[in-house]
Design a protein around this motif. Sequence first.
Motif, mmCIF file in Angstrom:
data_model
loop_
_atom_site.group_PDB
_atom_site.id
_atom_site.type_symbol
_atom_site.label_atom_id
_atom_site.label_comp_id
_atom_site.label_asym_id
_atom_site.label_seq_id
_atom_site.Cartn_x
_atom_site.Cartn_y
_atom_site.Cartn_z
ATOM 1 N N ALA A 1 0.827 -1.447 -0.004
ATOM 2 C CA ALA A 1 0.145 0.259 -0.240
ATOM 3 C C ALA A 1 1.083 1.510 0.000
ATOM 4 O O ALA A 1 0.578 2.671 -0.546
ATOM 5 C CB ALA A 1 -0.602 -0.149 1.092
ATOM 6 N N THR B 1 -4.594 2.762 -4.289
ATOM 7 C CA THR B 1 -4.586 2.945 -2.879
ATOM 8 C C THR B 1 -5.481 2.787 -2.190
ATOM 9 O O THR B 1 -5.787 1.650 -1.095
ATOM 10 C CB THR B 1 -3.784 4.622 -2.616
ATOM 11 O OG1 THR B 1 -3.508 4.823 -3.635
ATOM 12 C CG2 THR B 1 -3.952 4.375 -1.168
ATOM 13 N N VAL C 1 -5.054 -0.576 -0.129
ATOM 14 C CA VAL C 1 -4.642 -0.453 1.596
ATOM 15 C C VAL C 1 -6.008 -1.492 2.043
ATOM 16 O O VAL C 1 -5.792 -1.863 3.814
ATOM 17 C CB VAL C 1 -5.608 1.163 2.433
ATOM 18 C CG1 VAL C 1 -5.293 1.113 3.500
ATOM 19 C CG2 VAL C 1 -3.758 2.456 2.025
#
Length: 445
Positions: free
Chosen positions: A185, A391, A395
């Motif tokens: 991430a 992202t 994540v």
Amino acid sequence: MNIRYLLHKKLRQTHRISRKTIEFSCLLIGASLVALFSLGFAKLAELGLEWNALWTAKYPLAVWLVLPLGMALLAWFTPRYTPYVGGSGIPQVIAALSLPHGARKSYLVQFVQTLWKIPLTFLAMLFGASVGREGPSVQVGAAVMLAWGNWCHHHNIAFRGLNANELMAAGAGGGLAAAFNAPLAGVIFALEELGRGVILRWERRVLLGVLAAGFILVAIDGNNPYFPLYKGATNTKDILLWVLMCGVICGILGGIFARLLAKGVAGVVPAMIRGWVRHHPVTMALILGLILAGLGTYTNGQTYGTGYEVVTQALDGQLIQPETTGIAKLFATVATYWTGIAGGIFTPALTVGAGIGSQISGFTGELVDGRLLVLLCMAAFLAGATQSPVTAAVVVMEMTGSQPVLIWLLIGGIVSTIVSRQIMPKPFYHFAAGRFRQRIQEESH
């Protein structure tokens, strides 16, 4: 003659190898420093959240005094003594990356001033503000790596080929990787968020620095996902429709969230009192603290801090009570951000998403696994808030160990981002970065 030539060649090769070894060693030291600062920050933040839970449970009425006074104190201290650490920290790094090389380029990530982010975020959590530590970890990571790189440059030890931007990007990405215990991430964040609109040379050393910070933290603290491992469904009937629904709902709410953050208090109050609001930030922080106390009382303390427990319960399949906790967390995070104190919005945004997913699950009954809706909404709301769908998906995937659902998280994030852009055309972090950049440029004239 040949022997002398071979010896000379071997000596040069040895010198090259030693230089590369020194460079790599210095990179690992820098990544280790970023990981250690992130780990220390994490432990302090956990302490702040634990103490907040204890005192708010024991003295529930005290929040009506502590929260307003705490917000006012932090709103008074931050602009006077640490003017560049307010808010998330990610916009400061993006602004610093876009500033021209010169004396003022590192103002937003000065080492000593940026370290104030850690105790100020701890105090915000202790008082009950709706903040996270991941955005602050990004700014701290950038400051640590830049300071280390400058020291190595000054003593002619390493990093000859890396400029300030590459050092900051490596530290910022490493800070996120270490904060979330998610090395991949961190790399995606550096590429998608930090590299947007900024010319960065993605040298191998930059990405190695990001990964190294994440892996070093894993080596020190163990390979533990940030949230409990996801144990819900990974597929369901008509899953694409559920993904699209979560994407659209979270895109609308994420866009509203980002727009409110960008506008600030002065942007939403009637025109006749905007001047007063701008000239009385401490009094406004006091009022916003009362709103935070009200939201915390309504949700039984679930809007305080990061909201970790809310996400944990939602991922376990429990319906969050009251049902509107997710929306309450959204407004608590906005109110906190409007005070101007230090603290991130990354984890609170995930909590908002989890609350929305739990609320949708309550409406749908047994049609679909509620845990899947929670997971989809976490990624979709974060994507809508930041307009960084890759992202957001990675994540959430790394934080919950939900690799089989990654493709659906990504699709939901993309849909949410498209919807969010209709409400907030410019990504929030970059909008806020523009304000910091303008401020630095004005101060330099």
